[in-house]
Design a protein around this motif. Structure first.
Motif, mmCIF file in Angstrom:
data_model
loop_
_atom_site.group_PDB
_atom_site.id
_atom_site.type_symbol
_atom_site.label_atom_id
_atom_site.label_comp_id
_atom_site.label_asym_id
_atom_site.label_seq_id
_atom_site.Cartn_x
_atom_site.Cartn_y
_atom_site.Cartn_z
ATOM 1 N N UNK A 15 42.100 -20.742 22.283
ATOM 2 C CA UNK A 15 40.677 -20.677 22.589
ATOM 3 C C UNK A 15 39.875 -21.545 21.617
ATOM 4 N N UNK A 16 40.247 -21.495 20.354
ATOM 5 C CA UNK A 16 39.556 -22.239 19.299
ATOM 6 C C UNK A 16 40.593 -22.791 18.331
ATOM 7 N N UNK A 17 40.376 -24.006 17.857
ATOM 8 C CA UNK A 17 41.292 -24.633 16.902
ATOM 9 C C UNK A 17 40.490 -25.653 16.100
ATOM 10 N N UNK A 18 40.335 -25.409 14.794
ATOM 11 C CA UNK A 18 39.622 -26.384 13.972
ATOM 12 C C UNK A 18 40.144 -26.360 12.538
ATOM 13 N N UNK A 19 39.935 -27.447 11.850
ATOM 14 C CA UNK A 19 40.305 -27.560 10.430
ATOM 15 C C UNK A 19 39.111 -27.179 9.581
ATOM 16 N N UNK A 20 39.407 -26.635 8.399
ATOM 17 C CA UNK A 20 38.341 -26.208 7.494
ATOM 18 C C UNK A 20 38.865 -26.281 6.067
ATOM 19 N N UNK A 67 42.099 -22.905 11.424
ATOM 20 C CA UNK A 67 41.745 -21.610 11.983
ATOM 21 C C UNK A 67 41.911 -21.737 13.490
ATOM 22 N N UNK A 68 42.693 -20.827 14.057
ATOM 23 C CA UNK A 68 42.974 -20.864 15.482
ATOM 24 C C UNK A 68 42.780 -19.480 16.072
ATOM 25 N N UNK A 69 42.287 -19.434 17.306
ATOM 26 C CA UNK A 69 42.145 -18.183 18.040
ATOM 27 C C UNK A 69 42.863 -18.347 19.370
ATOM 28 N N UNK A 70 43.719 -17.363 19.701
ATOM 29 C CA UNK A 70 44.468 -17.353 20.945
ATOM 30 C C UNK A 70 44.131 -16.096 21.736
ATOM 31 N N UNK A 90 47.369 -22.656 6.050
ATOM 32 C CA UNK A 90 47.306 -23.846 5.219
ATOM 33 C C UNK A 90 48.741 -24.319 5.008
ATOM 34 N N UNK A 91 48.975 -25.217 4.079
ATOM 35 C CA UNK A 91 50.312 -25.811 3.974
ATOM 36 C C UNK A 91 51.408 -24.817 3.584
ATOM 37 N N UNK A 92 51.065 -23.688 2.951
ATOM 38 C CA UNK A 92 52.119 -22.763 2.543
ATOM 39 C C UNK A 92 51.854 -21.308 2.916
ATOM 40 N N UNK A 93 50.836 -21.045 3.726
ATOM 41 C CA UNK A 93 50.527 -19.670 4.118
ATOM 42 C C UNK A 93 50.129 -19.622 5.585
ATOM 43 N N UNK A 94 50.511 -18.542 6.233
ATOM 44 C CA UNK A 94 50.072 -18.274 7.598
ATOM 45 C C UNK A 94 49.750 -16.795 7.691
ATOM 46 N N UNK A 95 48.516 -16.501 8.088
ATOM 47 C CA UNK A 95 48.085 -15.110 8.247
ATOM 48 C C UNK A 95 47.536 -14.966 9.650
ATOM 49 N N UNK A 96 47.787 -13.818 10.269
ATOM 50 C CA UNK A 96 47.236 -13.597 11.600
ATOM 51 C C UNK A 96 46.826 -12.146 11.753
ATOM 52 N N UNK A 97 45.852 -11.941 12.655
ATOM 53 C CA UNK A 97 45.350 -10.593 12.910
ATOM 54 C C UNK A 97 44.791 -10.559 14.339
ATOM 55 N N UNK A 98 45.000 -9.426 15.005
ATOM 56 C CA UNK A 98 44.399 -9.222 16.323
ATOM 57 C C UNK A 98 43.033 -8.582 16.144
ATOM 58 N N UNK A 99 42.100 -8.938 17.041
ATOM 59 C CA UNK A 99 40.769 -8.343 16.977
ATOM 60 C C UNK A 99 40.198 -8.196 18.373
ATOM 61 N N UNK A 100 39.278 -7.284 18.509
ATOM 62 C CA UNK A 100 38.587 -7.032 19.782
ATOM 63 C C UNK A 100 37.234 -7.716 19.732
ATOM 64 N N UNK A 101 36.970 -8.538 20.738
ATOM 65 C CA UNK A 101 35.669 -9.190 20.863
ATOM 66 C C UNK A 101 34.978 -8.580 22.061
ATOM 67 N N UNK A 102 33.897 -7.792 21.792
ATOM 68 C CA UNK A 102 33.167 -7.143 22.908
ATOM 69 C C UNK A 102 31.691 -7.132 22.651
ATOM 70 N N UNK A 111 43.789 -14.124 15.852
ATOM 71 C CA UNK A 111 43.251 -15.165 14.978
ATOM 72 C C UNK A 111 44.316 -15.532 13.959
ATOM 73 N N UNK A 112 44.516 -16.831 13.760
ATOM 74 C CA UNK A 112 45.486 -17.333 12.773
ATOM 75 C C UNK A 112 44.771 -18.217 11.768
ATOM 76 N N UNK A 113 45.079 -18.023 10.496
ATOM 77 C CA UNK A 113 44.583 -18.871 9.417
ATOM 78 C C UNK A 113 45.814 -19.464 8.743
#
Length: 119
Positions: free
Chosen positions: A76-81, A66-69, A107-119, A103-105
């Motif tokens: 900004x954040x990068x960790x395994x889960x 899981x990564x956040x850019x 695994x070995x065969x999938x990549x999903x990403x979405x933009x979000x507002x943090x306020x 935000x990006x999620x």
């Protein structure tokens, strides 16, 4: 090649190689079944608790990232889960200024990403 916009169901792909001298070679057509399920990647930001909740579906269990850019592309954040096959709900601390993030999620065969507002 990774098709991040694959449609649910069977998708057909054919690679074509173009050499520097202009010669081309086409490879066989392959069928790839995409099972996006109903659950998209969703992010719930809880700034008062400095937390993010991430909800998504994955086709395979295992360890992923899981990564956040930020919008400048800085990580900004990068960790395994550990991900479960099926629906996942993961909460983690997130202390960052008000902004739009990606935000990006993965695994070995999938990549999903979405933009979000943090306020």
């Amino acid at each position: 090649y990774t098709d991040y916009n694959a449609l649910n169901g069977t998708n057909y792909y054919q690679l074509q190689q173009v050499d520097n001298d202009g010669q081309t070679e086409s490879f066989e057509v392959i069928a790839v079944t995409q099972d996006n399920q109903i659950t998209p990647l969703k992010v719930s930001a809880i700034p008062s608790q400095q937390q993010l909740n991430v909800s998504f579906y994955t086709n395979k269990s295992g360890v992923g990232k899981i990564q956040v850019y930020n919008l400048n592309g800085s990580k900004i954040t990068d960790f395994s889960h550990s991900f479960n096959k099926g629906h996942n709900l993961i909460s983690f601390p997130f202390n960052a200024p008000q902004n739009i993030y990606n935000l990006r999620v993965q695994n070995e065969n999938e990549l999903k990403s979405v933009k979000f507002l943090f306020r």
